[in-house]
Design a protein around this motif. Sequence first.
Motif, PDB file in Angstrom:
ATOM      1  N   PRO A  81       0.799  -1.145  -0.128  1.00 53.32           N
ATOM      2  CA  PRO A  81       0.100   0.020  -0.214  1.00 53.32           C
ATOM      3  C   PRO A  81       0.615   1.289   0.022  1.00 53.32           C
ATOM      4  CG  PRO A  81      -0.872  -1.606   1.424  1.00 53.32           C
ATOM      5  CD  PRO A  81       0.584  -1.977   1.093  1.00 53.32           C
ATOM      6  N   ILE A  82       0.393   2.152  -0.596  1.00 55.91           N
ATOM      7  CA  ILE A  82       0.963   3.397  -0.877  1.00 55.91           C
ATOM      8  C   ILE A  82       0.583   4.819  -0.609  1.00 55.91           C
ATOM      9  CG2 ILE A  82       2.547   5.040  -2.536  1.00 55.91           C
ATOM     10  CD1 ILE A  82       3.293   2.718  -4.281  1.00 55.91           C
ATOM     11  N   LEU A  83       0.796   5.331   0.228  1.00 56.38           N
ATOM     12  CA  LEU A  83       0.054   6.935   0.790  1.00 56.38           C
ATOM     13  C   LEU A  83       1.040   7.946   0.170  1.00 56.38           C
ATOM     14  CD1 LEU A  83      -1.905   8.380   2.311  1.00 56.38           C
ATOM     15  CD2 LEU A  83      -0.526   8.153   4.325  1.00 56.38           C
ATOM     16  N   MET A  84       0.212   8.461  -0.605  1.00 61.71           N
ATOM     17  CA  MET A  84       1.032   9.582  -1.315  1.00 61.71           C
ATOM     18  C   MET A  84       1.024  10.916  -0.486  1.00 61.71           C
ATOM     19  SD  MET A  84       2.919   9.892  -4.480  1.00 61.71           S
ATOM     20  CE  MET A  84       2.140   9.023  -5.744  1.00 61.71           C
ATOM     21  N   LEU A  85       2.029  11.752  -0.423  1.00 62.54           N
ATOM     22  CA  LEU A  85       1.975  13.056   0.244  1.00 62.54           C
ATOM     23  C   LEU A  85       2.026  13.932  -0.915  1.00 62.54           C
ATOM     24  CD1 LEU A  85       4.148  12.572   3.376  1.00 62.54           C
ATOM     25  CD2 LEU A  85       1.734  12.283   3.132  1.00 62.54           C
ATOM     26  N   THR A  86       1.268  15.065  -0.949  1.00 61.44           N
ATOM     27  CA  THR A  86       1.407  16.179  -2.057  1.00 61.44           C
ATOM     28  C   THR A  86       0.985  17.599  -1.608  1.00 61.44           C
ATOM     29  OG1 THR A  86       0.397  16.837  -4.099  1.00 61.44           O
ATOM     30  CG2 THR A  86      -0.895  15.499  -2.920  1.00 61.44           C
ATOM     31  N   TYR A 105      -4.245   9.304  -0.732  1.00 63.08           N
ATOM     32  CA  TYR A 105      -3.404  10.581  -0.772  1.00 63.08           C
ATOM     33  C   TYR A 105      -3.767  11.450   0.515  1.00 63.08           C
ATOM     34  CZ  TYR A 105      -7.088  13.685  -1.923  1.00 63.08           C
ATOM     35  OH  TYR A 105      -8.243  14.386  -1.981  1.00 63.08           O
ATOM     36  N   LEU A 106      -2.601  12.315   0.905  1.00 62.56           N
ATOM     37  CA  LEU A 106      -2.968  13.328   1.751  1.00 62.56           C
ATOM     38  C   LEU A 106      -2.250  14.548   1.644  1.00 62.56           C
ATOM     39  CD1 LEU A 106      -4.194  13.076   4.787  1.00 62.56           C
ATOM     40  CD2 LEU A 106      -1.933  12.739   5.585  1.00 62.56           C
ATOM     41  N   VAL A 107      -2.784  15.766   1.594  1.00 63.26           N
ATOM     42  CA  VAL A 107      -2.409  17.101   1.221  1.00 63.26           C
ATOM     43  C   VAL A 107      -1.789  17.630   2.481  1.00 63.26           C
ATOM     44  CG1 VAL A 107      -3.140  19.144   0.305  1.00 63.26           C
ATOM     45  CG2 VAL A 107      -4.389  17.280  -0.614  1.00 63.26           C
ATOM     46  N   LYS A 108      -0.637  18.179   2.147  1.00 65.14           N
ATOM     47  CA  LYS A 108       0.287  19.011   3.050  1.00 65.14           C
ATOM     48  C   LYS A 108      -0.411  20.447   3.002  1.00 65.14           C
ATOM     49  CE  LYS A 108       4.566  16.827   1.742  1.00 65.14           C
ATOM     50  NZ  LYS A 108       6.047  17.118   1.313  1.00 65.14           N
ATOM     51  N   PRO A 109      -0.338  21.016   4.257  1.00 65.38           N
ATOM     52  CA  PRO A 109      -0.194  20.315   5.659  1.00 65.38           C
ATOM     53  C   PRO A 109      -1.158  19.508   6.115  1.00 65.38           C
ATOM     54  CG  PRO A 109      -0.619  22.757   5.883  1.00 65.38           C
ATOM     55  CD  PRO A 109      -0.709  22.419   4.630  1.00 65.38           C
ATOM     56  N   PHE A 110      -0.791  18.382   7.105  1.00 63.72           N
ATOM     57  CA  PHE A 110      -1.812  17.516   7.424  1.00 63.72           C
ATOM     58  C   PHE A 110      -1.760  17.224   9.075  1.00 63.72           C
ATOM     59  CE2 PHE A 110       1.736  15.218   5.976  1.00 63.72           C
ATOM     60  CZ  PHE A 110       1.949  14.647   6.953  1.00 63.72           C
ATOM     61  N   ASN A 111      -2.756  16.875   9.393  1.00 68.93           N
ATOM     62  CA  ASN A 111      -2.844  16.470  10.993  1.00 68.93           C
ATOM     63  C   ASN A 111      -2.186  15.144  11.113  1.00 68.93           C
ATOM     64  OD1 ASN A 111      -3.773  17.841  13.079  1.00 68.93           O
ATOM     65  ND2 ASN A 111      -5.625  18.019  12.339  1.00 68.93           N
ATOM     66  N   PHE A 112      -1.331  14.882  11.995  1.00 68.35           N
ATOM     67  CA  PHE A 112      -0.691  13.552  12.361  1.00 68.35           C
ATOM     68  C   PHE A 112      -1.918  12.572  12.699  1.00 68.35           C
ATOM     69  CE2 PHE A 112       1.344   9.984  14.624  1.00 68.35           C
ATOM     70  CZ  PHE A 112       2.373   9.861  13.655  1.00 68.35           C
ATOM     71  N   SER A 113      -2.805  12.880  13.323  1.00 67.60           N
ATOM     72  CA  SER A 113      -4.179  11.942  13.774  1.00 67.60           C
ATOM     73  C   SER A 113      -4.616  11.416  12.339  1.00 67.60           C
ATOM     74  CB  SER A 113      -5.111  12.661  14.623  1.00 67.60           C
ATOM     75  OG  SER A 113      -5.345  13.773  14.017  1.00 67.60           O
ATOM     76  N   GLU A 114      -4.907  12.310  11.338  1.00 70.97           N
ATOM     77  CA  GLU A 114      -5.466  11.891  10.204  1.00 70.97           C
ATOM     78  C   GLU A 114      -4.464  10.941   9.271  1.00 70.97           C
ATOM     79  OE1 GLU A 114      -7.427  13.615   5.896  1.00 70.97           O
ATOM     80  OE2 GLU A 114      -6.488  14.983   7.493  1.00 70.97           O
ATOM     81  N   LEU A 115      -3.188  11.206   9.338  1.00 67.20           N
ATOM     82  CA  LEU A 115      -2.234  10.365   8.922  1.00 67.20           C
ATOM     83  C   LEU A 115      -2.065   8.958   9.379  1.00 67.20           C
ATOM     84  CD1 LEU A 115       0.145   9.896   7.054  1.00 67.20           C
ATOM     85  CD2 LEU A 115       1.678  10.687   9.029  1.00 67.20           C
ATOM     86  N   SER A 116      -2.459   9.232  10.890  1.00 70.19           N
ATOM     87  CA  SER A 116      -2.264   7.670  11.323  1.00 70.19           C
ATOM     88  C   SER A 116      -3.610   6.856  11.231  1.00 70.19           C
ATOM     89  CB  SER A 116      -2.159   7.947  13.036  1.00 70.19           C
ATOM     90  OG  SER A 116      -2.303   6.976  13.738  1.00 70.19           O
ATOM     91  N   ALA A 117      -4.718   7.576  11.142  1.00 67.04           N
ATOM     92  CA  ALA A 117      -6.127   6.780  10.956  1.00 67.04           C
ATOM     93  C   ALA A 117      -5.929   6.362   9.282  1.00 67.04           C
ATOM     94  CB  ALA A 117      -7.175   7.814  10.723  1.00 67.04           C
ATOM     95  N   ARG A 118      -5.262   7.045   8.444  1.00 65.73           N
ATOM     96  CA  ARG A 118      -5.029   6.452   6.932  1.00 65.73           C
ATOM     97  C   ARG A 118      -4.140   5.195   6.868  1.00 65.73           C
ATOM     98  NH1 ARG A 118      -6.008  10.483   2.988  1.00 65.73           N
ATOM     99  NH2 ARG A 118      -7.797  11.897   3.773  1.00 65.73           N
ATOM    100  N   ILE A 119      -3.181   5.117   7.838  1.00 63.24           N
ATOM    101  CA  ILE A 119      -2.192   4.293   7.846  1.00 63.24           C
ATOM    102  C   ILE A 119      -2.618   3.191   8.430  1.00 63.24           C
ATOM    103  CG2 ILE A 119       0.014   3.358   8.955  1.00 63.24           C
ATOM    104  CD1 ILE A 119       0.990   6.112   8.702  1.00 63.24           C
ATOM    105  N   ARG A 120      -3.583   3.229   9.458  1.00 59.22           N
ATOM    106  CA  ARG A 120      -4.207   1.999   9.955  1.00 59.22           C
ATOM    107  C   ARG A 120      -5.339   1.472   8.949  1.00 59.22           C
ATOM    108  NH1 ARG A 120      -4.354   5.537  14.536  1.00 59.22           N
ATOM    109  NH2 ARG A 120      -6.688   5.925  14.085  1.00 59.22           N
TER     110      ARG A 120
END
Length: 234
Positions: A81-86, A105-120
Motif C-alpha cells: 500500500p502506498i500513501l502519497m503526500l502532496t 493521498y494526503l495533502v500537506k499540511p496535514f494532521n498527524f492523527s489523520e495520517l495515522s488513521a489513513r495508515i491503520r
Amino acid sequence: MNQITMDKKILVVEDEPRLAEMLQRGLKEEGYTVSVAMSGTDGLNMAVKFQFHLIILDLMLPQMSGLTVCQKLREQAIDTPILMLTALDSPENIVLGLDSGADDYLVKPFNFSELSARIRNLTRRAQGAVIPQNKIKIADLEVDILEKKVLRQGTLIPLTATEFRLLEFLAQHHKRVLSRIEILEHVWNIDFNLGTNVVDVYINYLRKKVDREYEPKLIHTVIGMGYVLKEEAV
C-alpha cells in the motif's frame, strides 16, 4: 504500544528533513518500525530490496518523482500500500497520483492523527484482503483478475491500472448498484468524497473502451444512486 502496529514496517520517502523526522518520531511512538529515504531513487531501491507493510511517498522528490517511484513499483508487481503526500491538491494531480498506483493521498499540511488513521485503514485492508475469483464473465465481457486482462467479444481491451481496478470492482458486484462513495472507498481506498468528479471521469473512460463499440451496453447509470454493471438496461 498498540498491539495492532507491532512488527509493522513503514518506509517514509520524504526529502524535507523536518517532516521526515516528525513522521519517523511520531510513527515510532505508535509502535511502527520506520525507515526513511530522502530521495526517490533511494526510496525505490529500499522498497524493492526490503519488505514493508506501507510506503509513505512524497510526490515531489529529488532524483526521481514520487509518481515515477510508484509506477516502477507497480510495474515490478510490488503491491505494498502506498500513501502519497502532496502539496498539490488540484484534481489533476490527485488523479495522476492515484492512477500511478497509489492507494490513498494526503495533502500537506496535514494532521498527524489523520495520517495515522489513513495508515491503520490501509494496513488493515491489505491484511484482510480477500482473494477474488480468477475470472469473471458477464455477457461477452471477460475480466481476468490474475493476468489483469479484459476481453470483449474475444478482443483484448487495454486499460490503465485504475480503470482495471474500477472494472474489477464493478464486475465483482455484478448487478448491484454501487454508490460513488463505495467506489471511492474500494477502488481508491478513500473514505470521503474527493470533491471532484473522479468516479464519473473514470466511468466515462471505461465506457469508451468497454461499451462504445459493443452491444449490449454493460455499464449503466442509476440516477441519484450510482453505477451498475449488468446485461439488461436499467
